[in-house]
Design a protein around this motif. Structure first.
Motif, PDB file in Angstrom:
ATOM      1  N   MET A   1       0.874  -1.196  -0.040  1.00  0.00           N
ATOM      2  CA  MET A   1      -0.104   0.077   0.016  1.00  0.00           C
ATOM      3  C   MET A   1       0.797   1.083  -0.034  1.00  0.00           C
ATOM      4  O   MET A   1       0.694   2.068  -0.730  1.00  0.00           O
ATOM      5  N   ASN A   2       2.101   1.260   0.679  1.00  0.00           N
ATOM      6  CA  ASN A   2       2.858   2.537   1.014  1.00  0.00           C
ATOM      7  C   ASN A   2       3.570   2.554  -0.430  1.00  0.00           C
ATOM      8  O   ASN A   2       3.521   3.702  -1.059  1.00  0.00           O
ATOM      9  N   PHE A   3       3.976   1.520  -1.149  1.00  0.00           N
ATOM     10  CA  PHE A   3       4.438   1.647  -2.365  1.00  0.00           C
ATOM     11  C   PHE A   3       3.546   2.147  -3.513  1.00  0.00           C
ATOM     12  O   PHE A   3       3.924   3.012  -4.471  1.00  0.00           O
ATOM     13  N   PHE A   4       2.437   2.000  -3.332  1.00  0.00           N
ATOM     14  CA  PHE A   4       1.367   2.446  -4.345  1.00  0.00           C
ATOM     15  C   PHE A   4       1.244   3.804  -4.276  1.00  0.00           C
ATOM     16  O   PHE A   4       1.164   4.636  -5.089  1.00  0.00           O
ATOM     17  N   ARG A   5       1.010   4.141  -2.835  1.00  0.00           N
ATOM     18  CA  ARG A   5       1.041   5.689  -2.809  1.00  0.00           C
ATOM     19  C   ARG A   5       2.260   6.340  -3.110  1.00  0.00           C
ATOM     20  O   ARG A   5       2.091   7.594  -3.796  1.00  0.00           O
ATOM     21  N   ARG A   6       3.461   6.015  -3.155  1.00  0.00           N
ATOM     22  CA  ARG A   6       4.504   6.652  -3.544  1.00  0.00           C
ATOM     23  C   ARG A   6       4.310   6.759  -5.127  1.00  0.00           C
ATOM     24  O   ARG A   6       4.819   7.686  -5.822  1.00  0.00           O
ATOM     25  N   ILE A   7       4.036   5.616  -5.760  1.00  0.00           N
ATOM     26  CA  ILE A   7       3.974   5.727  -7.532  1.00  0.00           C
ATOM     27  C   ILE A   7       3.038   6.576  -7.837  1.00  0.00           C
ATOM     28  O   ILE A   7       3.100   7.518  -8.476  1.00  0.00           O
ATOM     29  N   VAL A   8       1.638   6.722  -7.037  1.00  0.00           N
ATOM     30  CA  VAL A   8       0.811   7.635  -7.416  1.00  0.00           C
ATOM     31  C   VAL A   8       1.184   9.170  -7.328  1.00  0.00           C
ATOM     32  O   VAL A   8       0.966  10.013  -7.989  1.00  0.00           O
ATOM     33  N   THR A   9       1.986   9.222  -6.058  1.00  0.00           N
ATOM     34  CA  THR A   9       2.462  10.974  -5.709  1.00  0.00           C
ATOM     35  C   THR A   9       3.656  11.051  -6.731  1.00  0.00           C
ATOM     36  O   THR A   9       3.460  12.133  -7.429  1.00  0.00           O
ATOM     37  N   ILE A  10       4.401  10.170  -7.225  1.00  0.00           N
ATOM     38  CA  ILE A  10       5.232  10.422  -8.222  1.00  0.00           C
ATOM     39  C   ILE A  10       4.578  10.692  -9.312  1.00  0.00           C
ATOM     40  O   ILE A  10       4.824  11.706 -10.227  1.00  0.00           O
ATOM     41  N   LEU A  11       3.518   9.824  -9.918  1.00  0.00           N
ATOM     42  CA  LEU A  11       2.969  10.287 -11.064  1.00  0.00           C
ATOM     43  C   LEU A  11       2.235  11.681 -11.129  1.00  0.00           C
ATOM     44  O   LEU A  11       2.295  12.319 -12.111  1.00  0.00           O
ATOM     45  N   VAL A  12       1.556  11.881  -9.976  1.00  0.00           N
ATOM     46  CA  VAL A  12       0.840  13.027  -9.985  1.00  0.00           C
ATOM     47  C   VAL A  12       1.915  14.224  -9.944  1.00  0.00           C
ATOM     48  O   VAL A  12       1.645  15.353 -10.896  1.00  0.00           O
ATOM     49  N   LEU A  13       2.970  14.295  -9.306  1.00  0.00           N
ATOM     50  CA  LEU A  13       4.051  15.310  -9.450  1.00  0.00           C
ATOM     51  C   LEU A  13       4.729  15.504 -10.969  1.00  0.00           C
ATOM     52  O   LEU A  13       4.581  16.525 -11.135  1.00  0.00           O
ATOM     53  N   LEU A  14       4.782  14.164 -11.537  1.00  0.00           N
ATOM     54  CA  LEU A  14       5.316  14.635 -12.939  1.00  0.00           C
ATOM     55  C   LEU A  14       4.379  15.158 -13.999  1.00  0.00           C
ATOM     56  O   LEU A  14       4.725  15.762 -14.722  1.00  0.00           O
ATOM     57  N   GLY A  15       3.049  14.552 -13.626  1.00  0.00           N
ATOM     58  CA  GLY A  15       1.941  15.147 -14.450  1.00  0.00           C
ATOM     59  C   GLY A  15       1.795  16.678 -14.376  1.00  0.00           C
ATOM     60  O   GLY A  15       1.505  17.659 -15.184  1.00  0.00           O
ATOM     61  N   GLY A  16       1.739  17.080 -13.053  1.00  0.00           N
ATOM     62  CA  GLY A  16       1.601  18.567 -12.581  1.00  0.00           C
ATOM     63  C   GLY A  16       2.781  19.374 -13.405  1.00  0.00           C
ATOM     64  O   GLY A  16       2.565  20.533 -13.664  1.00  0.00           O
ATOM     65  N   SER A  17       4.020  18.934 -13.173  1.00  0.00           N
ATOM     66  CA  SER A  17       5.048  19.691 -13.618  1.00  0.00           C
ATOM     67  C   SER A  17       5.409  19.539 -15.134  1.00  0.00           C
ATOM     68  O   SER A  17       5.426  20.607 -15.583  1.00  0.00           O
ATOM     69  N   GLY A  18       4.641  18.584 -15.627  1.00  0.00           N
ATOM     70  CA  GLY A  18       4.548  18.340 -17.157  1.00  0.00           C
ATOM     71  C   GLY A  18       3.546  19.546 -17.738  1.00  0.00           C
ATOM     72  O   GLY A  18       3.810  20.413 -18.895  1.00  0.00           O
ATOM     73  N   LEU A  19       2.343  19.639 -16.895  1.00  0.00           N
ATOM     74  CA  LEU A  19       1.403  20.656 -17.451  1.00  0.00           C
ATOM     75  C   LEU A  19       1.960  22.007 -17.166  1.00  0.00           C
ATOM     76  O   LEU A  19       1.636  22.906 -17.920  1.00  0.00           O
ATOM     77  N   LEU A  20       2.586  22.196 -16.080  1.00  0.00           N
ATOM     78  CA  LEU A  20       3.309  23.654 -15.715  1.00  0.00           C
ATOM     79  C   LEU A  20       4.064  23.950 -16.894  1.00  0.00           C
ATOM     80  O   LEU A  20       4.323  25.208 -17.234  1.00  0.00           O
ATOM     81  N   THR A  21       4.918  23.135 -17.346  1.00  0.00           N
ATOM     82  CA  THR A  21       5.990  23.265 -18.165  1.00  0.00           C
ATOM     83  C   THR A  21       5.236  23.701 -19.778  1.00  0.00           C
ATOM     84  O   THR A  21       5.685  24.763 -20.219  1.00  0.00           O
ATOM     85  N   VAL A  22       4.198  23.016 -20.114  1.00  0.00           N
ATOM     86  CA  VAL A  22       3.632  23.331 -21.109  1.00  0.00           C
ATOM     87  C   VAL A  22       2.939  24.663 -21.128  1.00  0.00           C
ATOM     88  O   VAL A  22       2.882  25.306 -21.984  1.00  0.00           O
ATOM     89  N   TYR A  23       2.183  24.961 -19.859  1.00  0.00           N
ATOM     90  CA  TYR A  23       1.730  26.150 -19.746  1.00  0.00           C
ATOM     91  C   TYR A  23       2.690  27.385 -19.866  1.00  0.00           C
ATOM     92  O   TYR A  23       2.269  28.374 -20.529  1.00  0.00           O
ATOM     93  N   ILE A  24       3.738  27.156 -19.241  1.00  0.00           N
ATOM     94  CA  ILE A  24       4.811  28.374 -19.317  1.00  0.00           C
ATOM     95  C   ILE A  24       5.372  28.575 -20.601  1.00  0.00           C
ATOM     96  O   ILE A  24       5.599  29.662 -21.243  1.00  0.00           O
ATOM     97  N   GLY A  25       5.403  27.501 -21.282  1.00  0.00           N
ATOM     98  CA  GLY A  25       5.944  27.265 -22.701  1.00  0.00           C
ATOM     99  C   GLY A  25       4.838  28.070 -23.606  1.00  0.00           C
ATOM    100  O   GLY A  25       5.430  28.957 -24.572  1.00  0.00           O
ATOM    101  N   ILE A  26       3.799  27.860 -23.464  1.00  0.00           N
ATOM    102  CA  ILE A  26       2.890  28.698 -24.443  1.00  0.00           C
ATOM    103  C   ILE A  26       2.676  30.141 -23.991  1.00  0.00           C
ATOM    104  O   ILE A  26       2.649  30.989 -24.846  1.00  0.00           O
ATOM    105  N   GLN A  27       2.738  30.489 -22.700  1.00  0.00           N
ATOM    106  CA  GLN A  27       2.578  31.897 -22.351  1.00  0.00           C
ATOM    107  C   GLN A  27       3.935  32.499 -22.846  1.00  0.00           C
ATOM    108  O   GLN A  27       3.684  33.787 -23.096  1.00  0.00           O
ATOM    109  N   THR A  28       4.934  32.175 -22.884  1.00  0.00           N
ATOM    110  CA  THR A  28       6.036  32.629 -23.292  1.00  0.00           C
ATOM    111  C   THR A  28       6.105  32.821 -24.821  1.00  0.00           C
ATOM    112  O   THR A  28       6.565  33.831 -25.190  1.00  0.00           O
ATOM    113  N   PHE A  29       5.642  31.781 -25.521  1.00  0.00           N
ATOM    114  CA  PHE A  29       5.650  31.962 -26.806  1.00  0.00           C
ATOM    115  C   PHE A  29       4.876  32.823 -27.368  1.00  0.00           C
ATOM    116  O   PHE A  29       5.025  33.623 -28.364  1.00  0.00           O
ATOM    117  N   TYR A  30       3.428  32.736 -26.832  1.00  0.00           N
ATOM    118  CA  TYR A  30       2.493  33.939 -27.362  1.00  0.00           C
ATOM    119  C   TYR A  30       2.499  35.144 -26.672  1.00  0.00           C
ATOM    120  O   TYR A  30       1.639  36.353 -27.058  1.00  0.00           O
TER     121      TYR A  30
END
Length: 80
Positions: A1-30
């Protein structure tokens, strides 16, 4: 169970950072392409790109495009 929470946490953080990167890139470009309607040169026509309409109401994107076209027309920046 603890391992599953770590994996989910890592995936959420990676997804959030990916979305933030795309958002910043679009704002900078346009950022340099977004201007006030008063600073646009006069033209004879304006082309308003479409978007979806549901229940005879434009969605948010189309409404913003139509509002900008109306502002350009009212400021005398476009004839048609």
């Amino acid at each position: 169970m603890n391992f599953f929470r770590r994996i989910v946490t890592i995936l959420v953080l990676l997804g959030g950072s990916g979305l933030l990167t795309v958002y910043i890139g679009i704002q900078t470009f346009y950022a340099s392409r977004i201007v006030a309607s008063e600073s646009i040169a006069s033209r004879s026509v304006v082309l308003v790109l479409g978007s979806s309409v549901k229940s005879r109401k434009p969605n948010t994107v189309l409404k913003e495009r139509l509002d900008m076209a109306a502002a350009l027309y009212s400021h005398g920046k476009v004839k048609k």
